[in-house]
Design a protein around this motif. Sequence first.
Motif, PDB file in Angstrom:
ATOM      1  N   LEU A 213       0.834  -1.203   0.000  1.00  0.00           N
ATOM      2  CA  LEU A 213       0.000   0.000   0.000  1.00  0.00           C
ATOM      3  C   LEU A 213       0.868   1.253   0.000  1.00  0.00           C
ATOM      4  O   LEU A 213       0.530   2.242  -0.643  1.00  0.00           O
ATOM      5  N   SER A 214       2.000   1.197   0.658  1.00  0.00           N
ATOM      6  CA  SER A 214       2.879   2.368   0.761  1.00  0.00           C
ATOM      7  C   SER A 214       3.386   2.841  -0.598  1.00  0.00           C
ATOM      8  O   SER A 214       3.794   3.992  -0.733  1.00  0.00           O
ATOM      9  N   THR A 215       3.347   1.992  -1.613  1.00  0.00           N
ATOM     10  CA  THR A 215       3.841   2.382  -2.941  1.00  0.00           C
ATOM     11  C   THR A 215       2.734   2.861  -3.867  1.00  0.00           C
ATOM     12  O   THR A 215       3.024   3.349  -4.951  1.00  0.00           O
ATOM     13  N   THR A 216       1.477   2.730  -3.466  1.00  0.00           N
ATOM     14  CA  THR A 216       0.387   3.079  -4.374  1.00  0.00           C
ATOM     15  C   THR A 216       0.029   4.552  -4.351  1.00  0.00           C
ATOM     16  O   THR A 216      -0.564   5.061  -5.285  1.00  0.00           O
ATOM     17  N   GLY A 217       0.340   5.236  -3.258  1.00  0.00           N
ATOM     18  CA  GLY A 217       0.055   6.660  -3.182  1.00  0.00           C
ATOM     19  C   GLY A 217      -1.380   6.991  -2.806  1.00  0.00           C
ATOM     20  O   GLY A 217      -1.752   8.152  -2.755  1.00  0.00           O
ATOM     21  N   PHE A 218      -2.211   5.995  -2.548  1.00  0.00           N
ATOM     22  CA  PHE A 218      -3.587   6.265  -2.155  1.00  0.00           C
ATOM     23  C   PHE A 218      -4.014   5.331  -1.033  1.00  0.00           C
ATOM     24  O   PHE A 218      -3.759   4.132  -1.092  1.00  0.00           O
ATOM     25  N   SER A 219      -4.664   5.890  -0.031  1.00  0.00           N
ATOM     26  CA  SER A 219      -5.331   5.104   1.009  1.00  0.00           C
ATOM     27  C   SER A 219      -6.490   5.927   1.545  1.00  0.00           C
ATOM     28  O   SER A 219      -6.541   7.146   1.341  1.00  0.00           O
ATOM     29  N   ASP A 220      -7.399   5.271   2.237  1.00  0.00           N
ATOM     30  CA  ASP A 220      -8.582   5.962   2.751  1.00  0.00           C
ATOM     31  C   ASP A 220      -8.957   5.413   4.127  1.00  0.00           C
ATOM     32  O   ASP A 220     -10.102   5.053   4.374  1.00  0.00           O
TER      33      ASP A 220
END
Length: 162
Positions: free
Chosen positions: A100-107
């Motif tokens: 997740l840290s490499t995707t640039g998006f979280s919610d």
Amino acid sequence: MSKFHFAFLLMIVAVATCCKTGWLTNGNSCYFFSHDTENWIGALQLCRELGGKLVEIETEAENTFIKSQESQFVKDRFWIALSDVEIENTWIWMNSKVPLSTTGFSDWFPGQPDNNKLDQNCASFHLNKTSGNTVWHWDDVPCMGRNHYICEALDSPGNIVG
């Protein structure tokens, strides 16, 4: 433009992408919102059996689409394919193995993930109704809980006849 050219263009558009019955289209993906509940592993498996995968939310636009669809349902939790079961606090999309840290998006909900009681290794899309508003965000929860789930599959080309 002649009627012939217009009809030809309509035929080209008609050979479009389409989703299976019961799946919703967004972009080049199809989404299935379950009516049954499973634990997280069961949801991973059932999505595969349905010809897709447990959803990996890669962009804000995809997240917004899912939020807009879930608001039509009375269910309040849906599994997504995010987990830190392999390495604590390293959240991975389990189908693609992308951190997740490499995707640039979280919610995440504010203060999440928190690994409450050291037993929250799977992520769900969760509705919070406590403030009088309906707010959807991600939350870490125990993997053995039973929740609804969201599957995702790529659109498949289909021919419209008629």
